[in-house]
Scaffold this motif. Structure first.
Motif, short mmCIF file in Angstrom:
data_model
loop_
_atom_site.label_atom_id
_atom_site.label_comp_id
_atom_site.label_asym_id
_atom_site.label_seq_id
_atom_site.Cartn_x
_atom_site.Cartn_y
_atom_site.Cartn_z
N CYS A 12 41.79 32.44 40.27
CA CYS A 12 41.11 32.19 39.03
C CYS A 12 42.20 31.23 38.45
O CYS A 12 42.86 30.70 38.83
CB CYS A 12 40.71 33.27 38.20
N LEU A 13 42.21 31.28 36.91
CA LEU A 13 42.85 30.51 36.22
C LEU A 13 44.37 30.96 35.92
O LEU A 13 45.33 30.66 36.32
CB LEU A 13 42.15 29.98 34.80
N GLY A 14 44.21 32.25 35.34
CA GLY A 14 45.56 33.04 34.96
C GLY A 14 46.06 33.85 36.06
O GLY A 14 47.24 34.17 35.95
N ASN A 15 45.27 34.29 37.14
CA ASN A 15 45.83 35.37 37.90
C ASN A 15 45.94 36.54 37.34
O ASN A 15 46.83 37.42 37.73
CB ASN A 15 46.60 34.92 39.03
N ILE A 16 45.51 36.96 36.19
CA ILE A 16 45.62 38.38 35.39
C ILE A 16 44.38 38.92 35.25
O ILE A 16 44.42 40.19 35.13
CB ILE A 16 46.55 38.10 34.22
N CYS A 17 43.20 38.51 35.36
CA CYS A 17 41.86 39.09 35.03
C CYS A 17 41.15 39.02 36.38
O CYS A 17 40.61 39.98 36.86
CB CYS A 17 41.15 38.42 33.83
N ARG A 18 40.34 37.79 36.52
CA ARG A 18 39.35 37.87 37.48
C ARG A 18 39.80 37.96 38.93
O ARG A 18 39.32 38.77 39.82
CB ARG A 18 38.43 36.66 37.37
N SER A 19 40.75 37.14 39.25
CA SER A 19 41.17 37.18 40.69
C SER A 19 41.80 38.51 41.09
O SER A 19 41.67 39.28 42.26
CB SER A 19 41.93 36.13 41.26
N TRP A 49 50.57 30.13 32.96
CA TRP A 49 50.92 30.62 31.86
C TRP A 49 51.39 31.99 31.96
O TRP A 49 52.19 32.47 31.35
CB TRP A 49 49.86 30.87 30.77
N HIS A 50 51.03 32.60 33.05
CA HIS A 50 51.07 34.32 33.22
C HIS A 50 52.07 34.37 34.52
O HIS A 50 51.80 35.88 34.74
CB HIS A 50 50.00 34.86 33.00
N LEU A 51 52.86 33.45 35.13
CA LEU A 51 53.45 33.78 36.39
C LEU A 51 54.21 35.16 36.14
O LEU A 51 54.99 35.13 35.11
CB LEU A 51 54.22 32.64 36.67
N PRO A 130 32.53 34.46 34.79
CA PRO A 130 33.10 33.95 33.25
C PRO A 130 34.16 34.64 33.05
O PRO A 130 34.48 35.71 33.28
CB PRO A 130 31.80 34.50 32.41
N ASP A 131 35.01 33.78 32.44
CA ASP A 131 36.36 34.16 31.97
C ASP A 131 36.29 35.22 30.87
O ASP A 131 35.75 35.07 29.66
CB ASP A 131 37.11 32.97 31.53
N PRO A 132 36.75 36.31 31.08
CA PRO A 132 36.57 37.60 30.05
C PRO A 132 37.92 37.54 29.18
O PRO A 132 37.74 38.28 28.11
CB PRO A 132 36.66 38.74 30.92
#
Ligand code: 4NP
Length: 164
Positions: A12-19, A49-51, A130-132
């Motif tokens: 996903c984008l941030g690798n903290i929610c969806r993936s 951003w969240h590495l 969808p990005d939550p």
């Protein structure tokens, strides 16, 4: 079973929610099917951003309510992932586009799929998870519903030899 594990990377984008949610859900589903030793699972993000961060607390809580554990630290997807993994599963069309752009070769680009392609109830105009991140708790539960349906479809296709 001596065949090599099937290697799946959820992105996903941030690798903290969806993936991380998709990784945790798939881990739960293959464990239920007693197939954990046949899979190698991980997740990564296209953004930086969240590495190093743990999964978002709201994702972790929504998953825990269903008995699903989320683990790991956010990392960026890189070129070696395209060689290593059998399938690279994008959560939305923007992740898909970004992954296609950084795939080192045409062959590795063909490993990139939308996760929801594997949900038998989805349609091509509705493949996004969808990005939550900027929304309320319902969004995090909806992510689990969507990724669970897709991961169950993916496992069925893998076991039937229809994927990768
Ligand atoms: P994810 O959610 O891609 O599902 O991990 C996001 C997390 C963080 C941000 C965006 C989406 N962000 O902009 O920081």
């Amino acid at each position: 079973m001596t065949s090599p594990p099937i290697k799946l990377l959820f992105v996903c984008l941030g690798n903290i929610c969806r993936s991380p949610t998709a990784e945790g859900v798939m881990c739960h589903i293959v464990a239920e099917a007693d197939l954990s030793d046949q899979f190698e699972l991980d997740s990564a993000g296209t953004g930086s951003w969240h590495l190093g961060d743990a999964p978002d607390r709201r994702s972790t809580a929504a998953a825990a309510a269903r008995g699903i554990v989320l683990e790991g630290q956010a990392r960026g997807v890189d070129g070696a992932d395209f060689e290593h993994y059998d399938l690279i599963l994008a959560m939305d069309r923007y992740n898909f586009r970004d992954l296609q752009a950084i795939a080192p070769t045409d062959e590795t680009e063909s490993k990139v799929k939308m996760l929801r392609e594997f949900d038998p109830m989805s349609t091509p105009d509705d493949y996004d998870v969808p990005d939550p991140y900027y929304g309320g708790p319902d969004g995090f539960n909806h992510v689990i519903d969507l990724v669970e349906a897709a991961c169950r479809g993916l496992l069925e296709d893998l076991l039937a030899g229809k994927a990768p």
